[in-house]
Every structure is written in C-alpha cells, then in structure tokens.
Scaffold this motif. Structure first.
Motif: not given
Ligand code: FES
Length: 573
Positions: A547, A485, A435, A483, A466-468, A432, A442, A481
């Motif tokens: 985002q 995040e 982002g 979304s 992940s949101d990375s 987590k 990010m 990615h």
C-alpha cells in the motif's frame, strides 16, 4: 587480478573468460580498452516513447567522454523507460518493473559501477530503487528540465498552467484557437516538466540524498552545462568505483532525513513521499509517514516555483538551484552526510550563493513557514493519507461536508459535469478505487475536477479525497494516498453519498462522521472488488504490491541490498 566486480567475467583463464572477452572484441574494442579498467555501465532511460528523456543518448556520450578520460571503460545499456504522458493507465504501474529491470541488468552484467540517466517522473525513483538494491557504486545524471513553456508573452508551466486553463475552458472561457496554440507552446524542448512537479522534485531529492554531483538536478536539458555535468559525472564514477563508495553509504537514514527536509523546502510533489519510502525500503530503512510529518512541520518552504509559487525551473537554476536551497537549509540538515562527490553537503555548499531571493527565499521570508505537507490519520485513513496543505485553500483546511461519492474513475468522468449532479461547493468529492490495487497502479486521478456547473459560478476549489495520487504539478484541497485503499478493504470503500466527512489538517485528522458501530457494521458487510488479471505483469503486481504508506513497492523487493549469493551462470548459444 583487477579488484573489481567485472574481473569475475574478464579475468578468467578458461573458455568462459575467452567468450566474455571475445564478445567485447566483436564490438571492435581491443583488450587494452577493457582489461584492467573498471567497467562503467551507463543505464539509459532514453526512448522515443518518452519525450522527457529524448536527449539522453547525447548526455550518455558526454558521460562516456568522462569515463574514458578517467581510465574507465563505458558501456551504455537501455532499460524500459516510463513516460508520464504516454503510458496508460499510469507510469506508476510500471515503476517497480523498471526498478527490477535496472537491478537485474546491473546484476547480470560485468559492471563495476553505474551512471543512471533519468528525467521523467518515475525514471528517477525506479533507477534509485534498482541501484540501491544492487548497491554497486552509482551516480545519478538527471536529464534536466525542459525550457519554460511560453504562449505569446506568457510563461506557461507544465501541468500547473494547463490544469488551470482546462478549468477555464470547461467554464467556457478559452477558445479552440488558444487551446490548440497552447498544445504547441507548452513542451518546447527535450527535458522533463519545468514546474516543481514530480520529475523536478525527484531529481532534486536525488541531489539531496547525495546521489548526484552538486548542482546537477536543475540545469536545463538544453544548457551546455548539462553536458559538462555529465562528463564530470563520468569521471567521478571511476573514482567512486576505486573508492568503493556504494549507495548504502550515501543513502543513509540521515540522508533520507535531509531529503525529506529538502522536499519540504522545495514544496515538492506528494508523489515523492511514496518514492522516498520505496527507495529507503530497498536499503532496509523504514520511513513512516510520521517521520515526514515531524520533519516537514518545522521546515519552511523557501522555493517560489509552480505549483506552490510563481516561477519555473529555469529561474530556479539561475537562482542557484538545489545547492542554494541546501545552503539556506543547512542549520536544519545533517550537513556531514557524504555525497557521491566524495565530500559532504556542508563542504559542497560552502561558497554557494543565492542569486535571486524571490525564487529561493531566505528562511526568514518563506513561501510557507512549515507544514507544507501533512500526514493525516483518522477512521477514514487508519494507515495514513497526505495533503499538500500549501497548495490547498486555507479556508478548506478545516472543513466538514456532505460526501458526493464516485465508486470508480469512469463513473466520476461521466457524472462530474452533469447539470443535475447533486453537489455544491461545501460538499466533499470522494473517489474510490484509485489506489495500487483499484487503479490498478495508483493513477493520478486524485485532483477530481470541480463540477462544471460550480466552475461556471466561479468555484475553483473543493475538498476532494481519494486513495489515488495526483500529479506533482497539481494543486487544490486534495487528500491523497488514503491507506488502506478502498479495493484493499479500507474504510474509504464504505463511504456513502450523503455521509458527513470532516477534514482537520491542524489536528491531522480525516474522519467519516458515523459511529464506530456503524463503521464496523459497514466494513463487516463490505466486499471490496478490483479488476483481476490472470497473466503477466499485472497478475504479479496485484499479488505483491504494498500500500501507499509502504511505498507501493513489491513486498519481495524490500530490504536485503547487495549481490545474490551465487556465481554468475554462463550460457552459450
Ligand atoms: Fe515527463 Fe512531466 S511528463 S516529467
């Protein structure tokens, strides 16, 4: 009066015009050098902090030759440069700042057209974003990839081979001596990474968008033809100014469809999804993730270059480069789209040949038949996520596993190699707060390392979400990615250790296997947090960043390209 934008500076018959002309004469130019000639800005991302772009001063000299020869007046200027390797926490944090730098430098100066010199990952999208927003005639001259890496007799690809060797080293199989030797063998010249990572992908997409001369993207940085291409681009920008062909006439909605298909044919970097959305956004063109999914799903990946394939960018260039890819893909493309050469893609590739069908395959023998990249949705990614399916393990594309959660990157680094980490190869690793807000910027943290104790048992891939982002040179079953995040209140933020997560790429789904009511209750009581910054660029970034599904641009930079409706205000000291 000359018909060009620069005439507002130089053709004034007052003391303001006097000062503008005197400024250039102080550089040693005679009025014959600049009066009546279009002024060409050479926007250079050279920097000694950016090894990938280190040769761009020399490339600029070649551009100047072409501009002078065609009757223009070249003026080189620097902007900030974004170096993927040296910037902390991530060059992506500064992409929009560089785009603003490019846009405002063009706006503020007497430039009729601009040649954009780029290379390293973020420099190409940043320049295209800034140039799209200004919408004066532009042409991109990429710096080209560096020489292939080589250790002893073994070719080594930027990123890709290093990530693999790093895993082997963590498993205890690579000596200190070899590791030290590799450090001096991987980057053998100026130029950007020579795999189909983000840099090669973005320069290739600049070509697919029509913003370079044909064949410009993949000429190696040290090849003499790189400089011939730069000189030709210098000549061509003068004509582009006279023809008043602007980025908005080249980068049309259909040109972006071409770019997405070429991205698929290249098996290019996932980062390109974010950058294309952002560049298109500057021109008021919407590129939803569904558009990527639709076009990629029926476009074959035909480029056999790392990380998807075997070869490196030198071989790609010798095989015919982007023109050979476009030629092979032409039945799927909008071939009549205009390019900065003044001709269409179809005209440009009429006589193009592919010289190595192992490197650039025919559509009948692809590396991946279609869908190399998929856009996912589900209760864990309401606004979308992406996965590079072609770089994933086929057996993991449909997988349900127990979540092993890391709240932050630093926590993941501390725990991932602990012998007592409660994890096996069927688990789903969850990171987590990687982002746009959570990083911030990010970072490329999405290729979460395989836990050392599993590496030692021979495990080389697991589902990771992940949101990375991840490096374009990376690989594995990695969902990116996500979304919104976690830090923006997305459902990723409420995943707990032990939850079940289901990935189903065929159905384009990523789901947390809890009831709607449970998810709703968790979200209601969740208070997302991210680091706060009260001053400077970070504070603007956190306040205005969009985002990933909207390209991570600043909200106030989307749309409305062109001049701002006021006359330049002239200051004197
Ligand atoms: Fe510059 Fe890879 S580090 S392109």
């Amino acid at each position: 009066m000359a018909p060009w934008r620069s005439s507002r500076w130089f053709d004034r018959n007052d003391e303001v015009g006097f000062n503008h002309r005197a400024a250039l004469r102080s550089e040693g130019f005679t009025p014959r050098s600049f009066q009546g000639r279009p002024v060409v800005g050479i926007c250079n991302s050279w920097s000694e902090l950016n090894n990938c772009n280190l040769h761009l001063r020399t490339v600029a000299d070649a551009v100047k030759r072409g501009v002078w020869a065609a009757g223009g007046f070249p003026l080189e200027f620097m902007t900030i440069s974004l170096a993927e390797e040296l910037m902390m926490p991530t060059a992506m944090l500064y992409r929009n700042l560089m785009a603003m730098d490019v846009e405002e430098m063009i706006r503020a100066h007497p430039l009729d057209g601009v040649v954009l010199l780029c290379g390293c990952d973020k420099t190409t999208p940043a320049q295209l974003m800034g140039a799209a927003s200004m919408d004066v005639p532009c042409i991109v001259v990429p710096g080209g990839p560096m020489l292939n890496g080589r250790w002893k007799t073994q070719p080594m690809g930027s990123g890709t081979d290093i990530w693999k060797t790093w895993d082997e080293r963590r498993a205890g199989r690579v000596s200190d001596e070899k590791w030290e030797e590799l450090e001096g063998s991987i980057h053998r010249s100026a130029g950007h990474c020579m795999t189909m990572g983000t840099a090669s992908t973005m320069t290739s997409l600049a070509e697919a968008l029509g913003m370079t001369l044909p064949g410009a993207a993949s000429i190696p940085a040290v090849d003499s033809r790189r400089y011939a291409n730069a000189e030709s681009s210098g000549r061509r920008i003068v004509e582009l100014i006279k023809e008043n062909i602007r980025p908005s006439q080249v980068m049309t909605p259909l040109a972006f469809e071409n770019a997405i298909r070429v991205l698929a044919a290249l098996g290019g970097s996932t980062n390109a999804v974010i950058h294309l959305i952002a560049i298109a956004g500057r021109l008021g063109i919407s590129l939803p993730l569904s558009k990527f999914d639709e076009l990629v799903s029926n476009t074959p990946t035909i480029t056999n270059v790392q990380p998807n394939g075997e070869f490196l960018m030198e071989e790609f260039y010798y095989a015919g480069g982007v023109p050979a890819v476009i030629k092979e893909l032409l039945p799927l493309l909008h071939g009549n789209e205009l390019t900065v050469s003044g001709t269409t893609h179809a005209e440009n590739v009429k006589d193009v040949e592919c010289f190595n069908t192992d490197v650039i395959r025919p559509r009948s023998r692809p590396v991946c038949p279609g869908g190399y990249l998929a856009a996912l949705h589900g209760n864990l990614a309401p606004n979308g996520a992406v996965i590079k399916a072609s770089a994933a393990s086929p057996g993991l594309l449909r997988h349900t596993g127990r979540a092993v959660v890391f709240e932050r990157y630093e926590e993941m680094l501390q725990q991932i190699d602990r012998p007592d980490l409660d994890v096996d190869e069927s688990c789903v690793l969850v990171l987590k707060n990687g982002g746009p807000l959570g990083g911030p910027g990010m970072p490329e943290w999405g290729q979460i390392p395989i836990p050392a104790k599993l590496l030692k048992r021979g495990v080389r891939d697991m589902v990771r979400i992940s949101d990375s982002r991840m490096s374009g040179t990376s690989y594995g079953t990695v969902v990116l990615h996500i979304s919104p995040e976690a830090a923006a209140g997305g459902p990723l933020g409420v995943v707990k250790n032990g939850d079940s997560i289901r990935l189903d790429v065929e159905k384009r789904r990523l789901d947390l296997l809890v009831s709607d009511e449970e998810l709703h209750n968790r979200l209601q009581s969740h208070r997302p947090q991210y680091k706060q910054f009260r001053r400077g660029y970070y504070s603007i970034f956190l306040e205005r960043i969009l985002q990933a599904d909207r390209g991570c641009d600043f909200d106030f930079l989307v749309g409305e390209p062109g001049e701002v409706p006021y006359e330049p205000i002239v200051g004197r000291s």
